[in-house]
Design a protein around this motif. Structure first.
Motif, mmCIF file in Angstrom:
data_model
loop_
_atom_site.group_PDB
_atom_site.id
_atom_site.type_symbol
_atom_site.label_atom_id
_atom_site.label_comp_id
_atom_site.label_asym_id
_atom_site.label_seq_id
_atom_site.Cartn_x
_atom_site.Cartn_y
_atom_site.Cartn_z
ATOM 1 N N ARG B 101 52.992 17.063 33.125
ATOM 2 C CA ARG B 101 53.339 18.442 33.483
ATOM 3 C C ARG B 101 52.408 19.017 34.551
ATOM 4 O O ARG B 101 52.812 19.873 35.326
ATOM 5 N N GLU B 105 53.754 21.050 37.741
ATOM 6 C CA GLU B 105 53.593 22.504 37.876
ATOM 7 C C GLU B 105 52.853 22.876 39.153
ATOM 8 O O GLU B 105 53.188 23.858 39.815
ATOM 9 N N ARG B 109 54.780 25.230 41.643
ATOM 10 C CA ARG B 109 54.229 26.587 41.826
ATOM 11 C C ARG B 109 53.834 26.813 43.288
ATOM 12 O O ARG B 109 53.968 27.912 43.817
ATOM 13 N N LEU B 124 60.491 29.041 37.847
ATOM 14 C CA LEU B 124 60.577 27.744 37.179
ATOM 15 C C LEU B 124 61.531 27.859 36.006
ATOM 16 O O LEU B 124 61.415 28.791 35.207
ATOM 17 N N GLY B 148 60.856 23.269 34.349
ATOM 18 C CA GLY B 148 59.997 23.066 35.508
ATOM 19 C C GLY B 148 60.755 22.991 36.818
ATOM 20 O O GLY B 148 60.151 23.021 37.891
#
Lengths: 127, 248
Positions: B101, B105, B109, B124, B148
């Protein structure tokens, strides 16, 4: 199965050897790394496997990964319920979530495996 | 401070693009480097997820004329045309490979922040509770939803997938900048917001943001002859070979 009784490969497979038969699965840490599992590809009975070489593949929502055999030998049994019940790898990775059973052909292949303490140290080191 | 090695590649064919990602995965495996690569596709190409059956492509008539390549990563098929594609490769012993993850991320992001600077609101996706449904979902990755994913409104404009090898983790993904004529059902950022994003600018912004988030010093990667030869060999043996593409 009690994780303390198992041996571990650095690629996150566990193995329990009894009477020359190795039961192989993947650790709860591996399941956690892969996140939500979606698919598993297993070998056929009779497939020859070698320590450190891939014997199958697992796919999660995010990742595809090889499954590596911890031992040399021949696959004599496959957990055929797994593809339809992948949740077993989450709920019972050291029991009903076993993946294959291998008739071990070389005791030497067991020598590189770790005990639980060494495996936990490896995981901590990777963190 | 460790280094994030950056590559911004010219458009190339699908088999070469996938071979270079695989070569980098094997190279990082040996050299324990962090590498971030941006690339484009010429000609436009349909990539299949590792486990997808080649016959499944008949379910998508608009992309029938495209060349295909099978990825080493899982997930759904992608029409690589009006997009920016990236790959991020990290050694398995890096803290960033500890969880799938984390780098997911970080990259997504960074994309959302980059969009925000242009006044684009993206988010997300976090509402997927049943992973099993994803595997039996539509052919195209951008019609599937996984936690995600990058969404504008309810439209997916960014997604990624990973491949773990023994010693390294490859994550690659696509950012859909404009609608492709080969996947007309998928609007890109331009159709959804009216904003036209320059892919080179976006790559530069993401390089800076991702290196900062990973606390790595950015530097330009030089291709060695060995790496290029490795990629050529992988292209020949695997991603450019019918036996690989048609093996499912």
């Amino acid at each position: 199965m009690d994780p303390k009784q198992l041996n571990y490969a650095e690629t996150h497979e566990w193995v329990f050897v009894e009477n020359g038969i190795a039961t192989v699965g993947i650790t709860s840490h591996a399941v956690e790394l892969l996140t939500d599992l979606t698919y598993i590809e297993l070998p056929a009975v009779g497939t020859k496997v070698s320590a450190g070489r891939p014997f199958g593949e697992v796919e999660s929502v995010k990742a595809t990964s090889d499954l590596y055999s911890p031992v040399d030998g021949e696959v004599i049994e496959v957990n055929t319920t797994l593809p339809d019940r992948l949740g077993l790898l989450n709920t019972d990775p050291y029991g009903e979530g076993w993946i294959i059973k291998v008739r071990v052909s070389s005791e030497d292949s067991l020598k590189k495996l770790m005990d639980l303490e060494a495996y936990q140290q490896q995981i901590a080191g990777q963190g | 401070m460790n280094t994030l090695w950056l590559i911004d590649d010219l458009p190339a064919a699908g088999a070469w693009n996938m071979a270079m990602d695989q070569a980098l995965l094997e190279y990082v495996d040996e050299a324990a480097l962090h590498v971030l690569r941006f690339y484009r596709w010429s000609p436009p190409t349909l990539s299949l997820g590792y486990f997808q059956k080649v016959d499944e492509r008949t379910a998508h008539p608009a992309s029938q004329t495209l060349e295909i390549v099978r990825r080493a990563s899982g997930g759904g098929a992608i029409v690589h045309d009006q997009e920016l594609t990236y790959s991020l490769i990290v050694p398995i012993k890096s803290r960033w490979a500890e969880s799938n993850r984390d780098i997911y991320e970080i990259v997504h992001r960074a994309v959302i922040d980059s969009f925000a600077r242009r006044g684009i609101v993206a988010r997300l996706f976090d509402d997927c509770s049943d992973a099993q449904k994803i595997h039996v979902g539509p052919l195209l990755c951008f019609q599937r939803r996984a936690n995600g994913d990058i969404l504008i409104g309810n439209h997916k404009v960014g997604g990624s997938a990973q491949r773990r090898s023994r010693n390294a983790l490859l994550q690659h993904g696509s950012i859909l900048l404009r609608r492709s004529e080969f996947a007309p059902e998928l609007p890109g950022v331009h159709e959804l917001t009216g904003v036209d994003i320059d892919d080179r600018e976006l790559a530069a912004e993401l390089s800076a943001a991702i290196s900062q988030a990973m606390r790595l010093k950015p530097a330009i990667f030089d291709f060695s002859p060995e790496l290029l030869n490795l990629a050529k060999e992988i292209e020949r043996q695997r991603f450019g070979a019918d036996s690989w593409t048609n093996n499912r």
